[in-house]
Design an enzyme around this catalytic site. Structure first.
Site, PDB file in Angstrom:
ATOM      1  N   CYS A  96       1.911   1.852  11.656  1.00  0.00           N
ATOM      2  CA  CYS A  96       2.937   2.367  10.755  1.00  0.00           C
ATOM      3  C   CYS A  96       3.618   3.600  11.290  1.00  0.00           C
ATOM      4  CB  CYS A  96       2.349   2.625   9.397  1.00  0.00           C
ATOM      5  SG  CYS A  96       1.777   1.097   8.687  1.00  0.00           S
TER       6      CYS A  96
ATOM      7  N   THR B 137      11.371  -7.209 -11.131  1.00  0.00           N
ATOM      8  CA  THR B 137      10.800  -8.547 -11.306  1.00  0.00           C
ATOM      9  C   THR B 137       9.586  -8.688 -10.389  1.00  0.00           C
ATOM     10  OG1 THR B 137      12.942  -9.464 -11.877  1.00  0.00           O
ATOM     11  CG2 THR B 137      11.285 -11.020 -11.116  1.00  0.00           C
TER      12      THR B 137
ATOM     13  N   GLY C 163       0.815  -1.209   0.000  1.00  0.00           N
ATOM     14  CA  GLY C 163       0.000   0.000   0.000  1.00  0.00           C
ATOM     15  C   GLY C 163       0.849   1.260   0.000  1.00  0.00           C
TER      16      GLY C 163
ATOM     17  N   GLN D  78      -7.882   0.133   3.949  1.00  0.00           N
ATOM     18  CA  GLN D  78      -8.723  -0.436   5.010  1.00  0.00           C
ATOM     19  C   GLN D  78     -10.108  -0.812   4.511  1.00  0.00           C
ATOM     20  OE1 GLN D  78      -7.796  -1.431   7.909  1.00  0.00           O
ATOM     21  NE2 GLN D  78      -5.802  -0.436   8.090  1.00  0.00           N
TER      22      GLN D  78
END
Lengths: 382, 386
Positions: A325, A237, A70, A179
């Site tokens: 966070c 990748t 995110g 969320q």
């Protein structure tokens, strides 16, 4: 056994998701960019996952960019659009004071590179002020970014109204729906959004993978260069097992979305009922009706957040002060501050967030422990 | 199918998969959460960081986990360029870097930076004296890869690091994505300030890499919002991926002493077989034991098309690649091989064979058989035979 009430921070990987990932760690390990058979088979797996994510959002597969999560999707949306539109003379971004740090810190970066950013305030329920938002835009506004549902207090923003306004003004609209994904109906055909961020590890998928929905014709400059992956919009990748797991998690989440809403709503309700009947004093932070079903932010005046968290952890209850966070720190929540809540509410706020593994029974049990802890702590301090 | 494309990606080791699977099941907390489950994840993350640090001989605080080698390279180069833009806007790199460095430099040029792309010799090696000569008053970064991903030539990193000691304001970045498990990597001893790694190149998982940032070096992060990884890289850490990366690094290092001579022997066997049994073949890069990585072999067959060779070998059950997987879809001849002086015709007829820790002798034999069967047939067709 701990009771995990921190699903807004991260969720356990669903066993079926893990099962879906394992073949892509074991035999199907090729690089999707390789032109031989090993690569082609892997390319197909990535395409299937892209279809699953696109399906969950009612988007076209080509509108989905896989990212490392995110945070990267938010960074890509804001910086990517801002850089592209700067070429057209736009230098302004509008957001809110209660965004996730992935958006707020990106806005700070945009300010560093010469953009103006307006941080629109919210009311005491965490709802963004439509009036102030309308007044914030000018003819050089490139983007409006408003989250779908807040990660700390769960308040749902008027994204349809904001999106309609943005369209009317010819401004692009991004919403961080990390969320809301798996919980709210996210239909990009109906929702007036141009960019939408989602993350895998919030819906019982693996960590390290997310996606950005980008509508056609949205100009976007990549963050990472060096490879033609994701239609040149995100080099590197592909994290194939992660992407496959995310696709499967989204598919499961979509199949169970209604039950999941009911389940988490019941858990939330159970917590409130138990705390009330236990007779502890608390307030609910956030909007009384417009909220995500799985997030419950409570303040227990007199019981300091940090002390509460420590005590609850010892009792085997995992919950949070706000966003995980804000990396291990116990700063006062910028969200609650923006809601202008009294100091004693700010200093005693706890976020409970429910999920797939919870039972109503354990939530009630947790509530009783919480009530006892609050009583103990507030009586001590008297 | 015999897999000889280990420079594109490798098969994760079963032990790597097992630890990742365990972490997914048991340690699902967010390492930034303050509760016990978060603490468990945080401790595991700390352990992983310390383990990788020990292998590289650096401090744990100097390691930043990323989503892969590309992100590590982008973070290093853009981060330094942007952070130090007030001091200067000149960068030095080479003509043979991976796209994740080269394209980043091209992008910086568009944003107003000046970039010197140093030439290489016929073996694909940059000359340290060219680095010295390119240094300007406003140079902020030199970025040179350790092992070239297309032909395996090892660059003189310690020499460049040594000469840059006299220029303490010039930072030195090394893309070491192809190195782990094949060559010794000592960023500190070599005077390197930033070094990029990627898990899926050494039998670890995709979606995870690492950037060494020498303590004291500052850079503007590519991803912000949350402040994880010492503020250098925000975003919830990919715990299973990081643990898988770490396990793979440990295994690669343990196995290096016995794996490298074996890979080198395979490389020599392949070189001998193609030179003995094929015509019109060119071997690219430095193939000496010291000058070339043991696992990469680049061959050119002028007049043939690399994609045709790759598909013909695939029919024989052998997977190799035309060039770097990250640019394998383009039809253009390899920029890297052209920089070494190959003409277009030779460059478009090039393939890369790359071995891994899990290959066996039989794989190499099958590779040689397939090559020696396929190439003469294709050459015959191209020369207008029936």
């Amino acid at each position: 056994m701990a009771i995990y009430l921190d699903h807004a921070a991260t969720t356990p990987v669903h066993p079926e998701v893990k099962e879906a990932m394992l073949p892509y760690l074991e035999q199907q390990f090729g690089n999707p960019s390789s032109i031989h058979g090993f690569g082609r088979e892997i390319r197909n797996a990535v395409d299937r996952a892209r279809d699953q994510i696109a399906g969950a959002l009612h988007a076209a597969p080509g509108q989905v960019i896989f990212t490392s999560g995110g945070t990267e999707a938010d960074n890509l949306a804001l910086i990517g659009v801002a850089r592209a539109l700067r070429e057209q003379g736009k230098d302004h971004v509008v957001t809110t004071q209660i965004e996730h740090h992935a958006v707020l810190d990106t806005c700070e970066f945009l300010e560093e590179i010469g953009f103006r950013v307006t941080y629109v305030p919210v009311d005491a329920t965490g709802l963004v002020s439509m009036n102030e938002l309308r007044q914030a835009v000018d003819d050089r506004t490139a983007l409006i970014s408003v989250m779908y549902g807040n990660n700390e207090v769960g308040t749902l923003q008027p994204v349809e109204e904001i999106g309609a306004f943005a369209r009317e003004q010819g401004i692009l609209f991004h919403s961080d729906a990390v969320q809301a994904f798996g919980v709210e109906p996210l239909d990009v055909q109906r929702l007036p959004v141009d960019l939408l961020t989602i993350s895998s590890h919030k819906i019982n998928g693996p960590k390290g993978v997310g996606a950005l929905y980008v509508d056609r014709d949205v100009p976007l400059r990549p963050l990472a260069h060096g490879g033609q992956q994701e239609r040149r919009r995100r080099a590197g990748t592909e994290n194939v097992p992660g992407i496959v797991g995310f696709g499967r998690a989204a598919q499961i989440a979509m199949g169970n979305r209604e039950q999941y809403r009911e389940h988490t709503s019941r858990c939330r309700q159970a917590m409130l009922e138990e705390l009330e009947s236990a007779g502890v004093t608390f307030t609910v932070n956030g909007h009384p009706e417009r909220h995500l079903p799985h997030i419950l932010n409570l303040s227990f005046p007199g019981a300091d957040t940090e002390v509460m968290l420590m005590n609850l952890d010892l009792e085997g209850i995992a919950c949070a002060s706000g966003s995980a966070c804000t990396s291990g720190t116990l700063e006062l929540s910028h969200v609650l501050k923006a809601m202008h809540l009294p100091d004693e509410i700010l200093r005693s706020a706890i976020r409970f967030s429910f999920g797939r593994g919870n039972t109503e029974e354990e939530v009630r049990q947790a509530a009783q422990t919480i009530a006892a802890t609050v009583k103990r702590l507030t009586e001590q301090s008297k | 199918m015999v897999y000889l494309d280990n420079s594109a990606t490798t098969q994760p080791d079963p032990e790597v998969i097992r630890v990742m699977s365990d972490v997914m099941r048991d340690i699902y907390g967010n390492p930034s959460s303050l509760h016990g489950l978060g603490g468990k994840a945080e401790r595991l993350l700390k352990q992983a960081r310390e383990t990788v640090a020990r292998i590289l001989g650096v401090s744990p605080q100097s390691l930043v986990f990323t989503s892969g080698g590309t992100e590590a390279n982008n973070t290093a180069i853009k981060g330094v360029a942007y952070q130090h833009r007030g001091r200067g806007r000149h960068l030095i790199t080479t003509q043979v870097e991976h796209a994740a460095v080269y394209e980043v430099c091209r992008q910086l040029e568009k944003w107003g930076w000046e970039v010197t792309y140093l030439p290489v010799d016929q073996q694909g090696r940059v000359r340290p004296e060219d680095v010295a000569a390119a240094l300007q008053e406003d140079t902020v970064l030199v970025s040179v890869m350790h092992v070239n991903n297309e032909m395996g030539t090892v660059q003189p990193i310690p020499e460049i690091g040594r000469l840059l000691q006299d220029y303490p304001k010039v930072l030195f970045h090394v893309d070491a994505v192809q190195s782990i498990g094949k060559l010794e990597v000592r960023p500190r001893e070599w005077g390197v300030d930033l070094m990029s790694f990627s898990g899926h190149k050494f039998h670890g998982p995709k979606g995870v890499g690492c950037l060494y940032v020498r303590e004291g070096v500052t850079l503007s992060p590519l991803l912000v919002g949350g402040g994880q990884e010492g503020g250098f890289r925000s975003g919830t850490q990919n715990m299973p991926g990081i643990v898988g990366f770490t396990k793979a690094a440990v295994l690669a290092e343990q196995r290096r002493a016995e794996a490298v001579p074996r890979m080198y022997r395979w490389k020599q066997e392949m070189i001998e077989a193609v030179t003995d049994r094929l015509q019109d073949v060119r071997i690219n890069g430095d193939t000496s034991e010291k000058g070339g990585a043991p696992h990469i072999l680049s061959l050119s067959f002028p007049g043939l098309k690399s994609e045709v060779i790759v598909h013909a070998l695939e029919e024989k059950g052998v997977a190799v690649s035309s060039k770097s997987a990250c640019s394998s879809k383009g039809e253009e001849p390899s920029r890297v091989l052209k920089a070494m002086g190959l003409d277009d015709e030779t460059a478009v007829g090039s393939i890369r064979i790359s071995t891994g820790a899990d290959n066996r002798d039989e794989d190499i034999q099958r590779g040689i058989e397939a090559l020696t069967a396929v190439i003469p047939r294709l050459q015959h067709v191209m020369k207008g035979g029936s």
